[in-house]
Design a protein around this motif. Structure first.
Motif, PDB file in Angstrom:
ATOM      1  N   LEU A 200       0.822  -1.204   0.000  1.00 21.06           N
ATOM      2  CA  LEU A 200       0.000   0.000   0.000  1.00 21.06           C
ATOM      3  C   LEU A 200       0.862   1.262   0.000  1.00 21.06           C
ATOM      4  CD1 LEU A 200      -2.680  -1.084   2.625  1.00 21.06           C
ATOM      5  CD2 LEU A 200      -2.969  -0.953   0.146  1.00 21.06           C
ATOM      6  N   ASN A 201       2.016   1.197   0.633  1.00 17.94           N
ATOM      7  CA  ASN A 201       2.916   2.348   0.726  1.00 17.94           C
ATOM      8  C   ASN A 201       3.728   2.540  -0.544  1.00 17.94           C
ATOM      9  OD1 ASN A 201       4.558   4.429   1.553  1.00 17.94           O
ATOM     10  ND2 ASN A 201       5.755   3.206   2.974  1.00 17.94           N
ATOM     11  N   THR A 202       4.289   1.470  -1.075  1.00 19.00           N
ATOM     12  CA  THR A 202       5.251   1.585  -2.183  1.00 19.00           C
ATOM     13  C   THR A 202       4.671   1.210  -3.545  1.00 19.00           C
ATOM     14  OG1 THR A 202       6.048  -0.697  -1.975  1.00 19.00           O
ATOM     15  CG2 THR A 202       7.093   0.970  -0.567  1.00 19.00           C
ATOM     16  N   GLY A 203       3.583   0.455  -3.568  1.00 19.18           N
ATOM     17  CA  GLY A 203       3.065  -0.049  -4.830  1.00 19.18           C
ATOM     18  C   GLY A 203       3.826  -1.260  -5.334  1.00 19.18           C
ATOM     19  N   ASP A 204       4.695  -1.807  -4.512  1.00 11.19           N
ATOM     20  CA  ASP A 204       5.517  -2.948  -4.920  1.00 11.19           C
ATOM     21  C   ASP A 204       5.178  -4.169  -4.074  1.00 11.19           C
ATOM     22  OD1 ASP A 204       7.701  -4.112  -6.444  1.00 11.19           O
ATOM     23  OD2 ASP A 204       8.784  -4.162  -4.556  1.00 11.19           O
ATOM     24  N   ILE A 205       5.268  -5.344  -4.691  1.00 12.14           N
ATOM     25  CA  ILE A 205       5.026  -6.605  -3.975  1.00 12.14           C
ATOM     26  C   ILE A 205       6.285  -7.459  -4.103  1.00 12.14           C
ATOM     27  CG2 ILE A 205       3.554  -8.625  -3.727  1.00 12.14           C
ATOM     28  CD1 ILE A 205       1.384  -7.113  -5.248  1.00 12.14           C
ATOM     29  N   PRO A 206       7.097  -7.560  -3.065  1.00 15.22           N
ATOM     30  CA  PRO A 206       8.319  -8.372  -3.139  1.00 15.22           C
ATOM     31  C   PRO A 206       8.008  -9.831  -3.437  1.00 15.22           C
ATOM     32  CG  PRO A 206       8.339  -6.947  -1.196  1.00 15.22           C
ATOM     33  CD  PRO A 206       6.948  -6.879  -1.768  1.00 15.22           C
TER      34      PRO A 206
END
Length: 319
Positions: A200-206
């Motif tokens: 939600l913060n970065t828009g990235d999913i590791p």
């Protein structure tokens, strides 16, 4: 967009769509309910199955609201109502807004003439991208409890009430509130909920993220799956958020600059004029920097931030 927490680092492109846009367009599709179900299961710490989506966004009043926030109303398999709201910009009365939202649902979703035992359980889930209140945590949970003034004991349900309402505590009958202050999360995710907050913060999913719903999000919230028209609309949405934020910061800057200059009323007329111009310029530059910093937190491309604020890309990197 993926953002490194180190100051001055460039934003790195992400493959995934912002959650607020996904709520507007993608997550309303029943085929994508698994993403929302995973998020809510992780947050509420119980298995959530979405039965259907109900009418939402009924209290959006103006063009600003359309871009500043998005909400979604879901009904789960137990008949409970879950209101999910994403708020992009600061709203000083947001706590009252949360109260209004749940109160409205309580009254709207009971038929005239029905007994109070038919009042629906409501969850209010609020994802905010601004500093709401004063606190050190990133996730807050609020519920209603009744504690004795003299004895300090908790008011409990009778066995009959527990059996009738199928709950264990009084608080389960009342609306519950969750606040996720995602901008304040700046550490490595160590739990399923933190994995969601990181997205939600970065828009990235590791690749290492295993929280319920994120596997589905990897497949269904990819930018490269959008058509050109959808991408154009998506980037216009991001631009509108930036422009609205910039307008608000500019208005605040001018107001603060004028207020500061009133304090410089003493002295010669020439000195007052020079001081006013200097103060306004300083205030506007300060607000531009503040606006640019907030835009970076929204993972807006640096060239877009530069166009809106007039700051150079080097200045924006240094923020």
């Amino acid at each position: 967009m993926k953002q490194d927490n180190k100051k001055g680092d460039e934003l790195m492109p992400s493959n995934y769509i912002r959650f607020d846009w996904a709520m507007k367009r993608l997550l309303r599709n029943k085929a994508n309910f698994a993403v929302l179900e995973g998020f809510l299961t992780t947050l509420l710490n119980e298995k959530i199955v979405i039965q259907k989506l109900l009418e939402s966004e009924s209290n959006q009043e103006d063009e600003f609201d359309k871009y500043n926030r998005v909400d979604m109303l879901a009904e789960n398999s137990k008949g409970e109502l879950i209101l999910i709201e994403v708020q992009n910009n600061n709203e000083y009365a947001y706590f009252q807004r949360m109260l209004f939202g749940t109160s409205k649902l309580v009254t709207e979703y009971i038929n005239r003439g029905e007994g109070y035992d038919k009042v629906r359980k409501v969850y209010s889930v609020n994802i905010v991208y601004f500093s709401l209140g004063s606190g050190k945590d990133t996730v807050y949970h609020g519920k209603t409890e009744f504690r004795g003034i003299h004895q300090g004991d908790m008011l409990e349900l009778t066995p009959f009430q527990k059996q009738t309402f199928k709950v264990d505590t009084v608080s389960q009958l009342y609306p519950e509130y969750y606040i996720l202050k995602v901008n304040d999360f700046n550490r490595v995710a160590k739990s399923p909920l933190e994995e969601w907050i990181y997205y939600l913060n970065t828009g990235d999913i590791p690749d290492s993220a295993t929280a319920p719903g994120l596997t589905e999000a990897r497949e269904r919230l990819k930018l490269d799956k959008m058509t050109k028209a959808e991408l154009d609309a998506y980037y216009r949405h991001l631009d509108n958020i930036v422009i609205l934020k910039d307008n608000i910061f500019t208005e605040r800057a001018e107001g603060r600059a004028e207020g500061r200059e009133e304090g410089r009323a003493e002295g010669h007329a020439e000195g007052r004029v020079e001081g006013r111009v200097e103060g306004i310029n300083e205030g506007r530059l300060e607000e531009k920097r503040e606006a640019a910093s907030n835009m970076k937190s929204l993972n807006i491309p640096l060239d877009v931030i530069s166009q809106v604020t007039g700051l150079s890309i080097e200045e924006i990197k240094a923020l």
